[in-house]
Design an enzyme around this catalytic site. Structure first.
Site, PDB file in Angstrom:
ATOM      1  N   HIS A  29      46.836   6.454 -72.953  1.00 60.43           N
ATOM      2  CA  HIS A  29      45.931   6.566 -74.065  1.00 60.43           C
ATOM      3  C   HIS A  29      46.698   7.717 -74.832  1.00 60.43           C
ATOM      4  O   HIS A  29      47.686   8.280 -74.792  1.00 60.43           O
ATOM      5  CB  HIS A  29      44.701   7.015 -73.791  1.00 60.43           C
ATOM      6  CG  HIS A  29      44.677   8.314 -72.806  1.00 60.43           C
ATOM      7  ND1 HIS A  29      45.387   8.403 -71.804  1.00 60.43           N
ATOM      8  CD2 HIS A  29      44.087   9.353 -73.051  1.00 60.43           C
ATOM      9  CE1 HIS A  29      45.140   9.544 -71.077  1.00 60.43           C
ATOM     10  NE2 HIS A  29      44.120  10.174 -71.946  1.00 60.43           N
ATOM     11  N   HIS A  47      45.914  10.663 -75.895  1.00 63.65           N
ATOM     12  CA  HIS A  47      45.568  12.044 -75.565  1.00 63.65           C
ATOM     13  C   HIS A  47      46.718  12.661 -75.669  1.00 63.65           C
ATOM     14  O   HIS A  47      47.713  12.372 -75.086  1.00 63.65           O
ATOM     15  CB  HIS A  47      44.742  12.332 -74.721  1.00 63.65           C
ATOM     16  CG  HIS A  47      43.190  12.224 -75.144  1.00 63.65           C
ATOM     17  ND1 HIS A  47      41.981  12.011 -74.134  1.00 63.65           N
ATOM     18  CD2 HIS A  47      42.582  12.124 -76.433  1.00 63.65           C
ATOM     19  CE1 HIS A  47      41.046  12.132 -74.596  1.00 63.65           C
ATOM     20  NE2 HIS A  47      41.289  12.155 -76.111  1.00 63.65           N
ATOM     21  N   ASP A  77      48.139  14.991 -74.034  1.00 61.60           N
ATOM     22  CA  ASP A  77      48.908  15.488 -72.716  1.00 61.60           C
ATOM     23  C   ASP A  77      49.487  14.069 -72.183  1.00 61.60           C
ATOM     24  O   ASP A  77      50.222  14.033 -71.077  1.00 61.60           O
ATOM     25  CB  ASP A  77      48.121  15.927 -71.834  1.00 61.60           C
ATOM     26  CG  ASP A  77      46.811  15.315 -71.714  1.00 61.60           C
ATOM     27  OD1 ASP A  77      46.183  14.616 -72.468  1.00 61.60           O
ATOM     28  OD2 ASP A  77      46.349  15.548 -70.591  1.00 61.60           O
ATOM     29  N   HIS A  78      49.337  12.803 -72.873  1.00 61.77           N
ATOM     30  CA  HIS A  78      50.022  11.740 -72.554  1.00 61.77           C
ATOM     31  C   HIS A  78      51.170  10.964 -73.269  1.00 61.77           C
ATOM     32  O   HIS A  78      51.669  10.181 -72.715  1.00 61.77           O
ATOM     33  CB  HIS A  78      49.091  10.607 -71.940  1.00 61.77           C
ATOM     34  CG  HIS A  78      48.022  11.239 -70.936  1.00 61.77           C
ATOM     35  ND1 HIS A  78      48.203  10.712 -69.472  1.00 61.77           N
ATOM     36  CD2 HIS A  78      47.137  11.946 -70.982  1.00 61.77           C
ATOM     37  CE1 HIS A  78      47.415  11.559 -68.619  1.00 61.77           C
ATOM     38  NE2 HIS A  78      46.608  12.021 -69.569  1.00 61.77           N
ATOM     39  N   HIS A 106      37.386   6.377 -70.280  1.00 62.27           N
ATOM     40  CA  HIS A 106      37.727   7.654 -70.433  1.00 62.27           C
ATOM     41  C   HIS A 106      36.813   7.667 -72.044  1.00 62.27           C
ATOM     42  O   HIS A 106      36.282   6.943 -72.202  1.00 62.27           O
ATOM     43  CB  HIS A 106      39.292   7.670 -70.734  1.00 62.27           C
ATOM     44  CG  HIS A 106      39.907   9.259 -70.814  1.00 62.27           C
ATOM     45  ND1 HIS A 106      39.042  10.264 -70.265  1.00 62.27           N
ATOM     46  CD2 HIS A 106      40.646   9.581 -71.857  1.00 62.27           C
ATOM     47  CE1 HIS A 106      39.680  11.411 -70.630  1.00 62.27           C
ATOM     48  NE2 HIS A 106      40.607  11.064 -71.503  1.00 62.27           N
ATOM     49  N   ASP A 154      43.687   8.395 -67.521  1.00 56.72           N
ATOM     50  CA  ASP A 154      42.351   9.334 -67.027  1.00 56.72           C
ATOM     51  C   ASP A 154      41.208   8.318 -67.185  1.00 56.72           C
ATOM     52  O   ASP A 154      41.114   7.140 -68.002  1.00 56.72           O
ATOM     53  CB  ASP A 154      42.265  10.105 -68.198  1.00 56.72           C
ATOM     54  CG  ASP A 154      43.318  11.177 -68.189  1.00 56.72           C
ATOM     55  OD1 ASP A 154      44.565  11.020 -67.806  1.00 56.72           O
ATOM     56  OD2 ASP A 154      43.194  12.270 -69.038  1.00 56.72           O
ATOM     57  N   HIS A 200      46.415  14.926 -62.251  1.00 60.75           N
ATOM     58  CA  HIS A 200      45.921  15.318 -63.289  1.00 60.75           C
ATOM     59  C   HIS A 200      44.822  16.426 -63.151  1.00 60.75           C
ATOM     60  O   HIS A 200      43.453  16.510 -63.442  1.00 60.75           O
ATOM     61  CB  HIS A 200      45.168  13.883 -64.141  1.00 60.75           C
ATOM     62  CG  HIS A 200      44.895  14.002 -65.599  1.00 60.75           C
ATOM     63  ND1 HIS A 200      43.592  14.699 -66.064  1.00 60.75           N
ATOM     64  CD2 HIS A 200      45.641  13.843 -66.534  1.00 60.75           C
ATOM     65  CE1 HIS A 200      43.386  14.593 -67.104  1.00 60.75           C
ATOM     66  NE2 HIS A 200      44.844  14.207 -67.662  1.00 60.75           N
TER      67      HIS A 200
END
Length: 304
Positions: A62, A64, A66-67, A142, A213, A271
């Site tokens: 996805h 976001h 941090d990914h 998510h 997530d 995570h």
């Protein structure tokens, strides 16, 4: 041939001195898949002594940061390293616009093609296949559109039983392909040699499921049923379930429940929220439900 999972980063949101955001390298049947690409992935790849040139397929769960914030820099480095082969990027709809906008504004020029596979389905679909491996999406729950990924080895060839095959002069090397594929052999007099006599069982195929997530989601269970290894996010302990639900995450207990109901062989948690200093509390909670649960270790290579 073994499958290897190298966990490059496994913490949530903010990088720390000792941990990095989500990113993994999966080596399966001589293919090298990069799963998520948080900030600092290039450095972790260097530490893991991974060959950048072997990465031809990148799967982003996805959008976001941090990914995916490590992805533009990694692609830019590919060019500086002289890459010529096409690069396949799989991710949510919008990933092409995000990357191409960055490349345009920063005047990042590429000497190779980036092929985008944008995803927007809310059901599991096959997104990659060759003669040895297939990859499916795992729709997650998510705050924004998100997929996990299921990697499966296709059934492997049977092994030639040379002791039996040597008894028959009519069986030549060119016949081995059919025997490995499970076919019987018919002698010139019409006698049928059964394949199970001429071959032995193949090595079992392995599978890997990546789920990060997501909130607790039972629709994941039939998709990851019986997988060899499941990586499932567990951002919080279960006493913060209300916060987990609100932020679109799962608890260690919930990850273990998915693993138990899906009858997976091994569960790796990940995570984690930075509020936790001692991560063993996650396995303490999860093992109450699913004993074969483990914590990830940065740059650890898991063989299965």
């Amino acid at each position: 041939m073994s499958t290897y999972l190298t966990i490059l980063g496994f913490n949530s949101a903010i990088p720390t001195v000792n941990t990095s955001p989500t990113s993994q390298i999966l080596e399966m049947e001589e293919r090298c898949f990069l799963i998520d690409c948080g900030e600092g992935t290039q450095v972790q790849l260097r530490k893991a002594k991974a060959r950048f040139s072997k990465i031809n397929h990148i799967f982003i769960s996805h959008l976001h940061g941090d990914h995916c914030f490590g992805l533009p820099g990694l692609i830019a480095s590919f060019r500086l390293l002289g890459r010529e082969n096409p690069l396949h990027v799989y991710g949510p709809k919008g990933i092409k616009n995000m990357l191409e906008t960055i490349f345009t504004i920063t005047e990042t020029h590429r000497g190779f093609e980036v092929i985008y596979h944008e995803l927007d389905k809310n059901y599991s679909e096959k997104i990659y296949e060759d003669n040895r491996v297939e990859v499916f999406t795992i729709p997650l729950d998510h705050r924004i559109y998100c997929n996990g990924y299921l990697f499966r080895e296709k059934p492997k060839d049977r092994h030639i039983n040379m002791k039996e095959v040597a008894k028959y002069d009519e069986i030549e090397t060119c016949d081995y392909h059919n025997l490995k594929a499970g076919k019987d052999f018919v002698l010139s007099d019409g006698y049928v040699l059964k394949n199970e006599v001429l071959t032995t069982e193949p090595a079992p195929s392995v599978s890997y499921a990546f789920c990060s997530d997501t909130r607790y989601l039972e629709s994941v269970i039939p998709i990851v049923k019986n997988v060899t290894v499941l990586y499932h996010e567990s951002t919080f302990l279960h006493d913060l379930k209300e916060m987990a639900d609100y932020t679109g995450h799962a608890t260690a207990l919930e990850a273990a429940t998915i693993a138990k109901k899906a009858e997976v062989k091994k569960l790796i948690l990940g995570h984690f929220s930075n509020r936790y200093g001692d991560l063993t509390v996650f396995t303490d909670e999860a093992r109450q439900i699913f004993p074969n649960t483990y914590l990830p270790k940065a740059l650890e290579c898991v063989k299965f």
